[in-house]
Design a protein around this motif. Structure first.
Motif, PDB file in Angstrom:
ATOM      1  N   ARG A 985     -18.976  30.445 -15.716  1.00 55.12           N
ATOM      2  CA  ARG A 985     -18.426  31.656 -15.084  1.00 55.12           C
ATOM      3  C   ARG A 985     -19.402  32.089 -14.000  1.00 55.12           C
ATOM      4  NH1 ARG A 985     -15.529  36.977 -17.684  1.00 55.12           N
ATOM      5  NH2 ARG A 985     -15.268  38.088 -15.701  1.00 55.12           N
ATOM      6  N   ILE A 986     -18.896  32.259 -12.765  1.00 52.20           N
ATOM      7  CA  ILE A 986     -19.834  32.495 -11.656  1.00 52.20           C
ATOM      8  C   ILE A 986     -19.533  33.772 -10.881  1.00 52.20           C
ATOM      9  CG2 ILE A 986     -20.312  30.025 -11.362  1.00 52.20           C
ATOM     10  CD1 ILE A 986     -18.554  30.156  -8.837  1.00 52.20           C
ATOM     11  N   ASP A 987     -18.616  34.613 -11.369  1.00 49.70           N
ATOM     12  CA  ASP A 987     -18.388  35.867 -10.630  1.00 49.70           C
ATOM     13  C   ASP A 987     -19.378  36.941 -11.046  1.00 49.70           C
ATOM     14  OD1 ASP A 987     -16.324  37.821 -12.606  1.00 49.70           O
ATOM     15  OD2 ASP A 987     -16.846  35.777 -13.152  1.00 49.70           O
ATOM     16  N   ASP A 988     -20.228  36.681 -12.041  1.00 54.24           N
ATOM     17  CA  ASP A 988     -21.206  37.678 -12.484  1.00 54.24           C
ATOM     18  C   ASP A 988     -22.600  37.063 -12.546  1.00 54.24           C
ATOM     19  OD1 ASP A 988     -20.748  35.972 -14.548  1.00 54.24           O
ATOM     20  OD2 ASP A 988     -20.300  37.503 -16.060  1.00 54.24           O
ATOM     21  N   GLU A1018      -9.906  38.082 -14.938  1.00 51.69           N
ATOM     22  CA  GLU A1018     -10.798  38.983 -14.188  1.00 51.69           C
ATOM     23  C   GLU A1018     -11.995  38.232 -13.595  1.00 51.69           C
ATOM     24  OE1 GLU A1018      -9.618  39.911 -17.303  1.00 51.69           O
ATOM     25  OE2 GLU A1018      -8.085  41.121 -16.305  1.00 51.69           O
ATOM     26  N   GLY A1019     -12.106  36.926 -13.839  1.00 46.58           N
ATOM     27  CA  GLY A1019     -13.309  36.202 -13.426  1.00 46.58           C
ATOM     28  C   GLY A1019     -13.037  35.056 -12.480  1.00 46.58           C
ATOM     29  N   ALA A1020     -14.111  34.361 -12.116  1.00 49.95           N
ATOM     30  CA  ALA A1020     -14.056  33.139 -11.316  1.00 49.95           C
ATOM     31  C   ALA A1020     -14.893  32.091 -12.047  1.00 49.95           C
ATOM     32  CB  ALA A1020     -14.602  33.370  -9.912  1.00 49.95           C
ATOM     33  N   PHE A1021     -14.356  30.896 -12.180  1.00 47.61           N
ATOM     34  CA  PHE A1021     -14.971  29.869 -13.024  1.00 47.61           C
ATOM     35  C   PHE A1021     -15.139  28.573 -12.236  1.00 47.61           C
ATOM     36  CE2 PHE A1021     -13.050  32.942 -15.735  1.00 47.61           C
ATOM     37  CZ  PHE A1021     -13.894  33.047 -16.830  1.00 47.61           C
ATOM     38  N   LEU A1022     -16.329  27.991 -12.356  1.00 45.74           N
ATOM     39  CA  LEU A1022     -16.634  26.730 -11.682  1.00 45.74           C
ATOM     40  C   LEU A1022     -16.626  25.611 -12.714  1.00 45.74           C
ATOM     41  CD1 LEU A1022     -17.655  25.330  -8.993  1.00 45.74           C
ATOM     42  CD2 LEU A1022     -19.943  25.537  -9.982  1.00 45.74           C
ATOM     43  N   MET A1023     -15.849  24.558 -12.444  1.00 51.69           N
ATOM     44  CA  MET A1023     -15.847  23.376 -13.299  1.00 51.69           C
ATOM     45  C   MET A1023     -16.485  22.224 -12.530  1.00 51.69           C
ATOM     46  SD  MET A1023     -12.690  21.261 -14.994  1.00 51.69           S
ATOM     47  CE  MET A1023     -12.297  22.537 -16.190  1.00 51.69           C
ATOM     48  N   ASP A1024     -17.539  21.674 -13.100  1.00 50.45           N
ATOM     49  CA  ASP A1024     -18.255  20.542 -12.500  1.00 50.45           C
ATOM     50  C   ASP A1024     -17.857  19.278 -13.246  1.00 50.45           C
ATOM     51  OD1 ASP A1024     -19.973  18.715 -11.415  1.00 50.45           O
ATOM     52  OD2 ASP A1024     -21.822  19.696 -12.082  1.00 50.45           O
ATOM     53  N   GLY A1026     -18.335  16.084 -12.089  1.00 51.85           N
ATOM     54  CA  GLY A1026     -19.007  14.899 -11.548  1.00 51.85           C
ATOM     55  C   GLY A1026     -18.730  14.706 -10.084  1.00 51.85           C
ATOM     56  N   ILE A1027     -17.663  13.966  -9.749  1.00 47.49           N
ATOM     57  CA  ILE A1027     -17.380  13.698  -8.338  1.00 47.49           C
ATOM     58  C   ILE A1027     -16.472  14.767  -7.733  1.00 47.49           C
ATOM     59  CG2 ILE A1027     -17.665  11.206  -8.589  1.00 47.49           C
ATOM     60  CD1 ILE A1027     -14.628  10.958  -8.553  1.00 47.49           C
ATOM     61  N   VAL A1028     -16.063  15.741  -8.528  1.00 48.03           N
ATOM     62  CA  VAL A1028     -15.232  16.822  -7.991  1.00 48.03           C
ATOM     63  C   VAL A1028     -15.606  18.116  -8.701  1.00 48.03           C
ATOM     64  CG1 VAL A1028     -13.365  16.367  -9.646  1.00 48.03           C
ATOM     65  CG2 VAL A1028     -12.846  17.509  -7.480  1.00 48.03           C
ATOM     66  N   MET A1029     -15.516  19.222  -7.970  1.00 45.38           N
ATOM     67  CA  MET A1029     -15.732  20.547  -8.543  1.00 45.38           C
ATOM     68  C   MET A1029     -14.509  21.412  -8.250  1.00 45.38           C
ATOM     69  SD  MET A1029     -19.658  21.475  -7.534  1.00 45.38           S
ATOM     70  CE  MET A1029     -21.071  20.573  -8.159  1.00 45.38           C
ATOM     71  N   TYR A1030     -14.164  22.250  -9.211  1.00 45.89           N
ATOM     72  CA  TYR A1030     -13.059  23.189  -9.039  1.00 45.89           C
ATOM     73  C   TYR A1030     -13.600  24.607  -9.219  1.00 45.89           C
ATOM     74  CZ  TYR A1030     -10.151  19.050  -9.913  1.00 45.89           C
ATOM     75  OH  TYR A1030      -9.583  17.802  -9.876  1.00 45.89           O
ATOM     76  N   LEU A1031     -13.266  25.483  -8.280  1.00 48.78           N
ATOM     77  CA  LEU A1031     -13.591  26.904  -8.410  1.00 48.78           C
ATOM     78  C   LEU A1031     -12.269  27.650  -8.603  1.00 48.78           C
ATOM     79  CD1 LEU A1031     -15.357  29.371  -8.380  1.00 48.78           C
ATOM     80  CD2 LEU A1031     -15.481  29.246  -5.895  1.00 48.78           C
ATOM     81  N   TRP A1032     -12.011  28.042  -9.846  1.00 52.54           N
ATOM     82  CA  TRP A1032     -10.750  28.700 -10.197  1.00 52.54           C
ATOM     83  C   TRP A1032     -10.931  30.206 -10.102  1.00 52.54           C
ATOM     84  CZ3 TRP A1032      -9.235  31.897 -14.367  1.00 52.54           C
ATOM     85  CH2 TRP A1032      -7.852  32.073 -14.505  1.00 52.54           C
ATOM     86  N   ILE A1033     -10.027  30.841  -9.331  1.00 48.91           N
ATOM     87  CA  ILE A1033     -10.086  32.279  -9.122  1.00 48.91           C
ATOM     88  C   ILE A1033      -9.018  32.943  -9.979  1.00 48.91           C
ATOM     89  CG2 ILE A1033     -10.029  34.128  -7.411  1.00 48.91           C
ATOM     90  CD1 ILE A1033     -12.229  32.110  -6.898  1.00 48.91           C
ATOM     91  N   GLY A1034      -9.415  33.842 -10.862  1.00 50.26           N
ATOM     92  CA  GLY A1034      -8.459  34.559 -11.695  1.00 50.26           C
ATOM     93  C   GLY A1034      -7.621  35.531 -10.879  1.00 50.26           C
TER      94      GLY A1034
END
Length: 1130
Positions: A985-988, A1018-1024, A1026-1034
């Motif tokens: 979780r990276i929004d905080d 209510e948050g923003a979550f980063l999934m790592d 390996g070769i791709v990252m996803y930043l999911w915005i709630g």
């Protein structure tokens, strides 16, 4: 094991000096079976071994006549398959019972014999049977004449004794006392003892416990306070299998059974158990620090409302959770740590250590008293803390877990090899193959031998000190008998210390050979003298082979490549001798004369692709320094040269043949860029993919190559010191299973950019640019070979990675790069009775880009144990997962994908069954695992859902094959991210607990479980991943994060395709970009970033990585645990 046989493994069969140089002879296609391997040892447990023999199928790796015949001892034929009908309405969930041992003819393949094809799984698997009673053993297994045999070969009639050392008495191995103390055991009980074993001599038990409450789960192990009298032991349940036991198959789906809380035991108290050991000063011998916040608590603040799903679907929550599973606290934090743990937490350094080994002092063979002080029996190690996986939810460590620390003395551990370079699946080596078989854990090594290191001692010496018998390089784990003699730690031969080795160049002192850098560093590099060269070191030679068909020009890759090479042409590794060349192709082959003196590059076209030739052999590979301007002119003109081409055909095979002819005299690196299926001339391929079958739950077809042309050419390249790297940039099927062989067997690398287009897919363009820059400028070794040696009694039988096995233990690596990983499987040929420790050494001989012949040597030391609990305590769950992934890739190709999936599930079932039956002294309901293996079922489930092995989910064939290549080739730390991504979780983000790296503050958010339950609108979550990252915005993400990090006013303004974070001058933006940049900097490839919201097309890809949640075709983590428990409790 005879001396000649051992030398064949670790050097040459005749004992002469091993010249670690490139062979100029043609590549040997056949090796005599069994060279260098004893035939009388017990075969190793192989979780990927087929359960029954079948006809050898065409395989991706063992294909055609070019694969050397394996040692006979490395193949274990499986028993015959007996078919039993399943009960009505009951799915085929189990592995078939065993029949007699069939007659067997060894195949000409290094891979295990393919097993039977299991019935295909249904699209919606049937639900697992519900638990109908609180008893987990309704029908206790009855003893049978023959226990389950993982290896059909008969066991020796007694413990194998070393041929060089007479046996010193009974083997101290409590798990099979009958074999070591009494008459020879029958072959049928090789894997399991059918009688309850007596207490081991090295374990003591406390008196019977007085009446009182039942024991807590943490006391269900055999570790007790030493010095107490032994009570009577409960007889161990014999590990036998019933004839009507169904086979392990794909785990079922559907609603899991309702679990009732276990009532407290009634009746008299248990008197034969073991009380929990006292917490003496709070010391715990564990694998690493267990801080209070090191487990992932369920945080109501971070878990917001989940999205509603269809009726009956449980999204993000475990269905039917038992009460204890919902409110589970983290394990208690110990107040202090074992010395071995403290040593593990110290930063690894490659510099000389203050350790001294006095002349005549004790070596590893005389460490029994030292190791006794470190014995696992002194207290319960954290690694063996019993975990009920059905009740403890918070198992993920808050930060990436470090590798476990071997239980060695602090002096030895300080000198041991960095686990990022050299790692073993078991940090405690079993004393016998029988003990290893009982543990049901794979034994193997994972290597990253050419890794970029910040500190690397380099030694220049006219004499490189090696053992005269096995050719081991002197290392920190040898024993100095005195100033003039040292004993090899692999074969125990006593060698003389050369006169020049008496001088220490670091301290400039004489007479202290034990203080030289070679004896103070587990990783070291030698500049090799002339005897390590069979020819003058080759120059750095780079040949670029470029697809210029209409399809290639449409993708726009050519201009990106040319610009990248122009930008980095001065950074290519090399010296004044560096050479470069270019070949382009469509339906014809185009060469470029770049000879000095020409005013512009000259293009030469060869249209006869059936009989390819070099038009001007001397001017196609040119000296880069002398012809740099012509090379730059060519790179500037190439994109425009083919801008309007309408040529759609691709003669890749002929272009590769031409490139091979051009590079053969010198060796070098061939970089091939391809954008479509080759459809003309030799090596032409046809599409084999049926798009309608991408989501099939049946076996996936066409994982093996369609032709052996590319493998044969790769072996020809390997023999001439040429490696081929393949860049595949395509939106259509390209048959990577066939094309990849050109890199697989020549020690090259495959890069894959699906749907590459310079306008429609900008994130792939950025990834290609970053990867290409790293590829062009990273360190490279030419004409390399690698040999792995191990202590006498151990043997290596299978290799994984990109290479060609030139002999039984010598890997041919025409190129070696810092991003390549390797794995090997091992077995125990001779009992390690007399040894306290064993050692492994990898030696990589290569030519640097500057023309220096160098030898990089890594040495690792591990303890030997004779108790099953010690073996489990030393299990490295990530290394085990990485090795199993390599084995499963081979199994998918040689047998079938369903076979590989079943074998991975069986690996978890077998190891946890062994732990439950042979290590736990008190049997309780639940799915019990030692703490060190608590993540094993999760990682196995992650593998089953990984792109390489998943079924029932639409997966392009090339994507699946590329994922398999990555699992075989990537170093462990990177492949684990692809198996089990990290969620943050990276929004905080805050600076609390942050790292300080190069004056940058790097936040350290905790790792979250891969479940929708952990997401919050209510948050923003980063999934790592390996070769791709996803930043999911709630959907309800705080506007402050959107404006301060993304530069947008609200959620609705999040663009559909956003791949870059804007550089805003805010604290939140700095923290977020610093964290993502830090993650990217830790890997050699460039992961693309996708910023997504609920409506994004990529959201399904993000959700597919939620491994703990259920999908239409795969179980949730909790359901998978119930499936494992059902199989183990049978």
């Amino acid at each position: 094991m005879s001396t000649a046989g051992f030398n064949s493994q670790n050097g040459t069969g005749t004992g002469q000096t091993y010249a670690n140089g490139p062979s100029q002879n043609p590549v040997s296609l056949q090796q005599p079976p069994g060279v260098g391997y004893g035939m009388n040892h017990q075969p190793s447990y192989n979780p990927m071994q087929a359960k029954a023999p079948g006809p050898p199928g065409p395989g991706l790796y063992p294909f055609g006549q070019y694969q050397p015949i394996p040692p006979v001892s490395s193949h274990q034929p499986g028993p015959q398959l007996s078919s039993y009908p399943a009960a009505p309405g009951q799915p085929l969930l189990s592995r078939p019972p065993m029949g007699g041992h069939p007659s067997y003819t060894p195949p000409q393949s290094a891979s295990p014999s393919p097993g039977p094809r299991l019935p295909p799984a249904q699209a919606t698997p049937p639900p697992p049977p519900a638990a109908t009673s609180t008893s987990y053993y309704p029908n206790p297994p009855q003893p049978m004449a023959s226990a389950w045999q993982y290896n059909a070969a008969s066991a020796p009639a007694g413990p194998a004794s070393s041929m060089s050392t007479p046996p010193r008495g009974p083997v101290a191995n409590h798990v099979n006392p009958a074999a070591s103390l009494a008459a020879p055991s029958p072959p049928s009980s090789a894997a399991y003892s059918s009688a309850p074993p007596p207490p081991p001599p090295h374990m003591s038990h406390s008196p019977a416990q007085p009446s009182g409450p039942g024991l807590p789960p943490t006391s269900m192990h055999g570790y007790t306070q030493p010095g107490t009298a032994p009570p009577p032991m409960n007889p161990m349940v014999p590990h036998t299998y019933q004839p009507n036991r169904p086979a392990y198959g794909p785990p079922p789906a559907g609603p899991p059974p309702t679990m009732k809380p276990t009532p407290p035991p009634a009746g008299p108290p248990m008197t034969s158990g073991t009380p929990p050991p006292p917490k003496a000063d709070g010391d715990v011998a564990g694998n690493g620090p267990q801080a209070p916040n090191s487990y992932n608590h369920v945080d109501s603040r971070m878990a917001g409302p989940t999205q509603p799903g269809p009726p009956g679907r449980h999204l993000g929550h475990y269905p039917s959770l038992p009460p204890g599973y919902q409110n589970t606290s983290a394990p208690p934090a110990p107040s202090s740590f074992h010395p071995a743990v403290q040593a593990a937490t110290q930063p690894y350094t490659q510099g000389p250590q203050p350790y001294q080994q006095p002349p005549g002092g004790p070596g590893p063979a005389q460490l029994s008293s030292s190791l006794a002080a470190m014995s696992l029996q002194s207290s319960t190690p954290e690694a063996l803390r019993v975990v009920n996986l059905l009740q403890e939810r918070n198992l993920l460590p808050a930060n990436p877990a470090p590798a476990p620390t071997p239980c060695l003395t602090q002096d030895l551990q300080k000198l041991n090899c960095n686990p990022e370079v050299f790692r073993c699946t078991l940090t405690s080596i079993p004393q016998t193959q029988s003990l290893l078989n009982k543990a049901k854990l794979p034994l193997g090594l994972l290597l990253h031998p050419f890794k970029d290191l910040s500190q690397l001692p380099v030694v220049t010496s006219s004499t490189i000190v090696r053992c005269r018998s096995c050719r081991t390089y002197i290392n920190p784990f040898v024993s100095f008998l005195d100033q003039r003699r040292w004993k090899c730690n692999l074969c125990y031969r006593v060698n003389d210390v050369p006169e020049e080795f008496m001088y220490n160049p670091v301290s400039r002192s004489y007479g202290e050979p034990h203080k030289r850098p070679e004896v103070q560093n587990a990783t070291i590099e030698f500049i090799a003298p002339s005897e390590y060269m069979l020819r003058p070191p080759q120059p750095a030679v780079y040949l670029f082979v470029l697809d210029v068909s209409h399809n290639a020009v449409e993708t726009g890759y050519l201009s990106v490549f040319c610009q990248s090479l122009l930008d980095n042409i001065n950074a290519l590794p090399g010296d004044s001798r560096t050479k470069v060349g270019f070949i382009t192709f469509d339906s014809t082959i185009h060469f470029y004369n770049l000879q000095e003196g020409l005013s512009q590059p000259q293009m030469l076209i060869v249209s006869d692709i059936e009989d390819i030739f070099l038009p001007t052999p001397d001017s196609l590979l040119v000296n880069l320094n002398e012809c740099k301007e012509l090379v730059q002119d060519l790179l500037k003109s190439l994109p425009n040269l083919f801008e309007k081409t309408m040529e759609t055909q691709s003669a890749l095979g002929s272009a590769l043949q031409a490139a091979f002819k051009l590079l053969s005299p010198t060796g070098g690196r061939m970089s091939v860029f391809q954008t479509q299926l080759p459809n003309l001339g030799v090596g032409a391929l046809q599409s084999r993919e049926d798009p309608n079958q991408r989501a099939s739950v049946k076996d996936v077809q066409h994982l093996s190559p369609a032709t052996d042309f590319y493998k044969k050419l790769a072996l020809d390249c390997s023999g001439q010191q040429v490696a081929v790297d393949l860049f595949l940039l395509s939106s259509q099927y390209c048959d990577l299973a066939s094309l990849g062989c050109i890199s697989r067997y020549s020690a090259g690398t495959v890069y894959f950019y699906p749907s590459y287009h310079h306008q429609h897919n900008p994130d792939q363009v950025e990834r290609f640019q970053r990867d290409l820059k790293r590829y062009l400028t990273r360190k490279i070794g030419f004409e390399a070979v690698m040999r792995i040696r191990c202590t006498k009694g151990l043997s290596i039988h299978t290799f994984h990675g990109n290479f060609f096995v030139r002999s039984t233990d010598l890997l041919s690596l025409p190129n070696v790069n810092p991003d390549a990983g390797f794995a090997v499987q091992m077995s125990i040929e001779e009992n390690l009775d007399d040894m306290q420790v064993v050692s492994f050494q990898a030696a990589l001989l290569y030519t640097s880009s500057k023309g220096e012949r160098r030898i990089r040597v890594h040495t690792m030391c591990l303890p030997v144990v004779n108790s099953l609990s010690d073996v489990f305590a030393g299990a490295d769950v990530q290394a085990i997962t990485g090795l199993l992934a390599c084995m499963a890739v081979d199994r998918s190709v040689t047998a079938s994908l369903s076979d590989a999936r079943d074998a991975m599930t069986n690996a978890a079932i077998d190891s946890l069954t062994s732990y439950r039956q042979a290590v736990l002294t008190i049997q309780q309901p639940g799915l019990l695992a030692p703490s060190c293996l608590r993540l094993f079922p999760l990682y196995i489930l992650a593998l089953l859902k990984q792109k390489a092995f998943r079924t029932g989910t639409s997966t392009r064939l090339d994507d699946r094959v590329f994922a398999m290549y990555q699992l075989k080739y990537q170093p462990l730390v990177f492949s684990m991210l692809m198996i089990h991504p990290a969620l943050y979780r990276i929004d905080d983000l805050t600076d609390e607990g942050a790292l300080n790296v190069n004056d940058r503050t790097i936040p350290q958010p905790r790792v979250l479980q891969l479940s929708v339950e952990k997401l919050s609108r209510e948050g923003a979550f980063l999934m790592d991943a390996g070769i791709v990252m996803y930043l999911w915005i709630g959907r309800n993400c705080h506007p402050n994060f959107l404006s301060q990090v993304l530069g947008i006013p609200n959620y609705a303004a999040v663009p559909e395709k956003l791949h870059l974070l804007p550089e805003l001058d805010t604290a939140e933006s700095h923290r977020t970009r610093a964290f993502i940049g830090w993650l990217r900097d830790q890997r050699p490839f460039f992961p693309s970033l996708h910023i997504i919201r609920d409506e994004s097309q990529l959201k399904p890809h993000f959700m597919q990585n939620m491994i703990e949640d259920r999908t239409e075709s795969a179980l949730s983590y909790y359901e998978f645990l119930l499936h494992l428990q059902q199989q183990i409790s049978k």
